[in-house]
Design a protein around this motif. Structure first.
Motif, PDB file in Angstrom:
ATOM      1  N   ARG A 116       8.418   8.133  11.740  1.00 49.86           N
ATOM      2  CA  ARG A 116       7.192   8.118  10.954  1.00 49.86           C
ATOM      3  C   ARG A 116       7.465   7.632   9.536  1.00 49.86           C
ATOM      4  O   ARG A 116       6.723   6.837   8.980  1.00 49.86           O
ATOM      5  N   LEU A 117       8.589   8.065   8.983  1.00 58.41           N
ATOM      6  CA  LEU A 117       8.937   7.658   7.627  1.00 58.41           C
ATOM      7  C   LEU A 117       9.167   6.151   7.573  1.00 58.41           C
ATOM      8  O   LEU A 117       8.754   5.476   6.619  1.00 58.41           O
ATOM      9  N   LEU A 118       9.801   5.610   8.601  1.00 58.76           N
ATOM     10  CA  LEU A 118      10.011   4.160   8.646  1.00 58.76           C
ATOM     11  C   LEU A 118       8.680   3.426   8.678  1.00 58.76           C
ATOM     12  O   LEU A 118       8.461   2.487   7.911  1.00 58.76           O
ATOM     13  N   ASP A 119       7.775   3.879   9.536  1.00 64.67           N
ATOM     14  CA  ASP A 119       6.452   3.244   9.606  1.00 64.67           C
ATOM     15  C   ASP A 119       5.742   3.292   8.259  1.00 64.67           C
ATOM     16  O   ASP A 119       5.165   2.311   7.802  1.00 64.67           O
ATOM     17  N   MET A 120       5.775   4.458   7.639  1.00 59.61           N
ATOM     18  CA  MET A 120       5.083   4.613   6.362  1.00 59.61           C
ATOM     19  C   MET A 120       5.701   3.709   5.295  1.00 59.61           C
ATOM     20  O   MET A 120       4.990   3.128   4.471  1.00 59.61           O
ATOM     21  N   THR A 121       7.024   3.619   5.322  1.00 66.86           N
ATOM     22  CA  THR A 121       7.703   2.788   4.328  1.00 66.86           C
ATOM     23  C   THR A 121       7.375   1.322   4.541  1.00 66.86           C
ATOM     24  O   THR A 121       7.157   0.564   3.588  1.00 66.86           O
ATOM     25  N   LEU A 122       7.308   0.896   5.802  1.00 65.31           N
ATOM     26  CA  LEU A 122       6.936  -0.491   6.098  1.00 65.31           C
ATOM     27  C   LEU A 122       5.504  -0.768   5.640  1.00 65.31           C
ATOM     28  O   LEU A 122       5.218  -1.843   5.105  1.00 65.31           O
ATOM     29  N   ASP A 123       4.629   0.198   5.818  1.00 67.33           N
ATOM     30  CA  ASP A 123       3.250   0.033   5.326  1.00 67.33           C
ATOM     31  C   ASP A 123       3.228  -0.106   3.809  1.00 67.33           C
ATOM     32  O   ASP A 123       2.499  -0.935   3.262  1.00 67.33           O
ATOM     33  N   GLU A 124       4.023   0.720   3.152  1.00 72.29           N
ATOM     34  CA  GLU A 124       4.069   0.653   1.693  1.00 72.29           C
ATOM     35  C   GLU A 124       4.593  -0.687   1.231  1.00 72.29           C
ATOM     36  O   GLU A 124       4.153  -1.239   0.226  1.00 72.29           O
ATOM     37  N   LEU A 125       5.571  -1.207   1.984  1.00 78.79           N
ATOM     38  CA  LEU A 125       6.137  -2.503   1.626  1.00 78.79           C
ATOM     39  C   LEU A 125       5.068  -3.593   1.765  1.00 78.79           C
ATOM     40  O   LEU A 125       4.937  -4.467   0.905  1.00 78.79           O
ATOM     41  N   ASP A 126       4.283  -3.518   2.827  1.00 77.59           N
ATOM     42  CA  ASP A 126       3.176  -4.473   2.974  1.00 77.59           C
ATOM     43  C   ASP A 126       2.210  -4.360   1.804  1.00 77.59           C
ATOM     44  O   ASP A 126       1.773  -5.370   1.245  1.00 77.59           O
ATOM     45  N   ALA A 127       1.875  -3.119   1.449  1.00 79.55           N
ATOM     46  CA  ALA A 127       0.947  -2.912   0.337  1.00 79.55           C
ATOM     47  C   ALA A 127       1.539  -3.479  -0.945  1.00 79.55           C
ATOM     48  O   ALA A 127       0.847  -4.123  -1.735  1.00 79.55           O
ATOM     49  N   ALA A 128       2.835  -3.258  -1.143  1.00 81.82           N
ATOM     50  CA  ALA A 128       3.500  -3.757  -2.352  1.00 81.82           C
ATOM     51  C   ALA A 128       3.422  -5.277  -2.399  1.00 81.82           C
ATOM     52  O   ALA A 128       3.240  -5.879  -3.454  1.00 81.82           O
ATOM     53  N   ARG A 129       3.522  -5.912  -1.242  1.00 82.37           N
ATOM     54  CA  ARG A 129       3.507  -7.381  -1.208  1.00 82.37           C
ATOM     55  C   ARG A 129       2.118  -7.929  -1.478  1.00 82.37           C
ATOM     56  O   ARG A 129       1.971  -8.950  -2.156  1.00 82.37           O
ATOM     57  N   GLU A 130       1.103  -7.254  -0.965  1.00 84.32           N
ATOM     58  CA  GLU A 130      -0.261  -7.660  -1.288  1.00 84.32           C
ATOM     59  C   GLU A 130      -0.462  -7.526  -2.798  1.00 84.32           C
ATOM     60  O   GLU A 130      -1.042  -8.396  -3.448  1.00 84.32           O
ATOM     61  N   TRP A 131       0.052  -6.446  -3.341  1.00 88.04           N
ATOM     62  CA  TRP A 131      -0.049  -6.145  -4.754  1.00 88.04           C
ATOM     63  C   TRP A 131       0.647  -7.214  -5.593  1.00 88.04           C
ATOM     64  O   TRP A 131       0.173  -7.632  -6.652  1.00 88.04           O
ATOM     65  N   MET A 132       1.805  -7.678  -5.102  1.00 85.93           N
ATOM     66  CA  MET A 132       2.539  -8.722  -5.817  1.00 85.93           C
ATOM     67  C   MET A 132       1.716 -10.009  -5.921  1.00 85.93           C
ATOM     68  O   MET A 132       1.723 -10.688  -6.953  1.00 85.93           O
ATOM     69  N   LEU A 133       1.011 -10.308  -4.847  1.00 89.65           N
ATOM     70  CA  LEU A 133       0.142 -11.491  -4.872  1.00 89.65           C
ATOM     71  C   LEU A 133      -0.944 -11.314  -5.937  1.00 89.65           C
ATOM     72  O   LEU A 133      -1.230 -12.232  -6.716  1.00 89.65           O
ATOM     73  N   ILE A 134      -1.504 -10.125  -5.998  1.00 85.32           N
ATOM     74  CA  ILE A 134      -2.532  -9.836  -7.001  1.00 85.32           C
ATOM     75  C   ILE A 134      -1.968 -10.005  -8.404  1.00 85.32           C
ATOM     76  O   ILE A 134      -2.555 -10.670  -9.256  1.00 85.32           O
ATOM     77  N   LEU A 135      -0.795  -9.393  -8.631  1.00 85.66           N
ATOM     78  CA  LEU A 135      -0.208  -9.421  -9.976  1.00 85.66           C
ATOM     79  C   LEU A 135       0.199 -10.821 -10.394  1.00 85.66           C
ATOM     80  O   LEU A 135       0.030 -11.207 -11.547  1.00 85.66           O
ATOM     81  N   GLY A 136       0.749 -11.566  -9.439  1.00 83.86           N
ATOM     82  CA  GLY A 136       1.330 -12.855  -9.806  1.00 83.86           C
ATOM     83  C   GLY A 136       0.341 -13.994  -9.879  1.00 83.86           C
ATOM     84  O   GLY A 136       0.499 -14.909 -10.688  1.00 83.86           O
ATOM     85  N   ARG A 137      -0.700 -13.949  -9.031  1.00 85.23           N
ATOM     86  CA  ARG A 137      -1.507 -15.155  -8.885  1.00 85.23           C
ATOM     87  C   ARG A 137      -2.994 -15.007  -9.100  1.00 85.23           C
ATOM     88  O   ARG A 137      -3.715 -16.000  -9.099  1.00 85.23           O
ATOM     89  N   LYS A 138      -3.504 -13.796  -9.212  1.00 81.90           N
ATOM     90  CA  LYS A 138      -4.949 -13.675  -9.310  1.00 81.90           C
ATOM     91  C   LYS A 138      -5.434 -13.609 -10.758  1.00 81.90           C
ATOM     92  O   LYS A 138      -4.723 -13.155 -11.642  1.00 81.90           O
ATOM     93  N   THR A 139      -6.660 -14.055 -10.978  1.00 79.11           N
ATOM     94  CA  THR A 139      -7.286 -13.949 -12.296  1.00 79.11           C
ATOM     95  C   THR A 139      -7.735 -12.507 -12.524  1.00 79.11           C
ATOM     96  O   THR A 139      -7.782 -11.712 -11.586  1.00 79.11           O
ATOM     97  N   ALA A 140      -8.070 -12.202 -13.768  1.00 78.72           N
ATOM     98  CA  ALA A 140      -8.499 -10.842 -14.115  1.00 78.72           C
ATOM     99  C   ALA A 140      -9.666 -10.400 -13.229  1.00 78.72           C
ATOM    100  O   ALA A 140      -9.674  -9.299 -12.688  1.00 78.72           O
ATOM    101  N   ARG A 141     -10.621 -11.296 -13.079  1.00 78.80           N
ATOM    102  CA  ARG A 141     -11.787 -10.952 -12.261  1.00 78.80           C
ATOM    103  C   ARG A 141     -11.397 -10.686 -10.809  1.00 78.80           C
ATOM    104  O   ARG A 141     -11.841  -9.716 -10.192  1.00 78.80           O
ATOM    105  N   GLU A 142     -10.558 -11.529 -10.262  1.00 79.28           N
ATOM    106  CA  GLU A 142     -10.098 -11.326  -8.884  1.00 79.28           C
ATOM    107  C   GLU A 142      -9.299 -10.034  -8.754  1.00 79.28           C
ATOM    108  O   GLU A 142      -9.376  -9.345  -7.730  1.00 79.28           O
ATOM    109  N   LYS A 143      -8.521  -9.725  -9.778  1.00 75.37           N
ATOM    110  CA  LYS A 143      -7.751  -8.481  -9.740  1.00 75.37           C
ATOM    111  C   LYS A 143      -8.677  -7.276  -9.646  1.00 75.37           C
ATOM    112  O   LYS A 143      -8.459  -6.380  -8.824  1.00 75.37           O
ATOM    113  N   ILE A 144      -9.698  -7.247 -10.477  1.00 76.64           N
ATOM    114  CA  ILE A 144     -10.638  -6.125 -10.451  1.00 76.64           C
ATOM    115  C   ILE A 144     -11.320  -6.038  -9.087  1.00 76.64           C
ATOM    116  O   ILE A 144     -11.358  -4.968  -8.470  1.00 76.64           O
ATOM    117  N   ALA A 145     -11.823  -7.151  -8.601  1.00 72.20           N
ATOM    118  CA  ALA A 145     -12.496  -7.145  -7.303  1.00 72.20           C
ATOM    119  C   ALA A 145     -11.535  -6.664  -6.214  1.00 72.20           C
ATOM    120  O   ALA A 145     -11.913  -5.867  -5.344  1.00 72.20           O
TER     121      ALA A 145
END
Lengths: 247, 247
Positions: free
Chosen positions: B131-160
């Motif tokens: 279960r911990l492995l699954d949860m950690t993999l999910d967190e890693l996916d979330a972190a990667r989506e987040w990285m896309l937001i931080l690195g490439r999105k505009t302020a407006r897109e970030k808020i949305a």
DNA sequence: CGCCCGGTTGACTATGGTCAATACGTGTGG
DNA sequence: CCACACGTATTGACCATAGTCAACCGGGCG
């Protein structure tokens, strides 16, 4: 464009990543089971390993070379979200489709495991699961350091941080010592660096030029960087000095 | 400033996060073992759960409330790198010191497990490790989506994007449906949103005002947001529409 | 009542993005 | 062997987005 499938079957015992990859904790029995489901695969620089949405028939360890994991917005903006060096793991057990683009940055050799049998092994072989958990937790830490870089650092700090990260990763493989003068071989183009750091390639180029102008780095060709004083470089990362970053 | 240690010992069988947390896959025997090493702990909004560098005597599940994981540069810039909702896991097995600041965003209740015995359980109880492995993999996916937001999105897109993520997370708990009109209860202050998105709080405020002006959202107080057309909001995230993001 | 905290808004600025010209290196073909 | 073309990198001029600094608003609490 040819995906070579090597018939060379390297024995796990002689594998260069034997003690760092998913198989690191395996005993001889377990290695034998892995041997049975593994095969090698080569990609040349620039070639795609998988596109987001693709069926992924295998998970794999990077044996040789560098690959990137990245995401793209519909209008083409792309962000790298993972950088895979030898021993790093590709794919998510339990998920058949890739959700990321994975690309060979340099020539790459993968040690692939057929998905289904590998997923079985995770359930039956605690050593594989344990190692995978550790590796995933490490990746999560790396992702979080990366988020700090993307969200809060200036262009100059981003470049310095990337150089420091690559220097550290290369040194882990015993090639370099992290004191005084070091040489960094960039596995990435300026554009790939930009995708890593959330910048444009022009900004990357300008900041590298600036660091060179201020003698913090020297260029030897486009891809080899000499650093006279590694501490001075760390000073530019904006981090808590003394390499405090993660561990 | 008081860290309440509840003597209330909630039975795992009646726990609200029983089927989503690290213990999700545990059978009754395993739950019993967990019961033996667990204790509850409460924090009030704003209180620190751990500082980077602190000794962490426990790992824990969030039972109630919201907490944040963040990193700070020496000059004070901070970046949130994790947002912990009920059922999320805090701490890294095998690591005694926290490397992040963990803070209660709202009033928080944790189900804490003493570290050493928990680490033992990971080795002996495959269900917890799985279960911990699954949860950690999910967190890693979330972190990667987040990285896309931080690195490439505009302020407006970030808020949305942030609004969409919170809406999705809230709906996972069965409170909301993700069609047409929805209501989002922000667990975060403007400043926390800024730390999440790599923006300043002024920019957050301005972009929220802009979305309001354009009738994509309505404010009901400062912390409650009504969205008339969720698709219209998604349109503003810059993503591959139809919620294609991760899964 | 008045203060404090969180939030909003405005004026101005700085950092990094955009667009475009130029350089450099390597492999190809005349 | 040179010419050229292509991919990669550098540099410049200009501009847009988000950051900074500061004033102001409004609700809750001592």
């Amino acid at each position: 464009m040819t995906e070579l499938v090597l018939d060379t079957h390297v024995n796990c015992a002689e594998c260069p990543i034997r003690h760092r990859a998913v198989c690191a904790k395996c005993d001889t029995d377990e290695l034998e089971a892995l041997e049975r489901i593994k095969y090698y695969r080569n990609y040349e620089a620039g070639q795609s390993i998988s596109w987001a949405g693709d069926e992924m028939p295998f998970v794999a360890s990077v044996v040789k070379g560098v690959a990137s994991i990245s995401q793209t917005l519909e209008d083409g903006r792309t962000q790298m979200v993972g950088l895979l060096l030898p021993s790093d793991f590709i794919g998510r057990p339990g998920r058949g489709k890739s959700v990321y683009d994975v690309t060979a940055v340099s020539d790459v050799t993968l040690c692939c495991f057929r998905r289904k049998p590998f997923e079985q092994m995770i359930l039956s072989t605690p050593h594989v699961a344990e190692r995978l958990l550790d590796m995933t937790l490490d990746e999560l830490d790396a992702a979080r350091e990366w988020m700090l870089i993307l969200g809060r650092k200036t262009a100059r700090e981003k470049i310095a941080s990337l150089l420091a990260i690559i220097a550290r990763r290369e040194s882990t493989f015993g090639m370099t010592k992290l004191t005084g003068k070091i040489t960094i071989d960039l596995p990435l183009t300026r554009e790939a660096m930009a995708d890593y750091l959330g910048l444009t390639l022009e900004t990357v180029s300008r900041q590298i030029s600036a660091l060179k102008r201020e003698s913090i780095i020297e260029l030897d060709g486009k891809r080899r960087i000499r650093v006279d004083d590694f501490q001075a470089l760390l000073q530019e990362t904006g981090d808590d000095m003394d390499g405090g970053m993660i561990a």
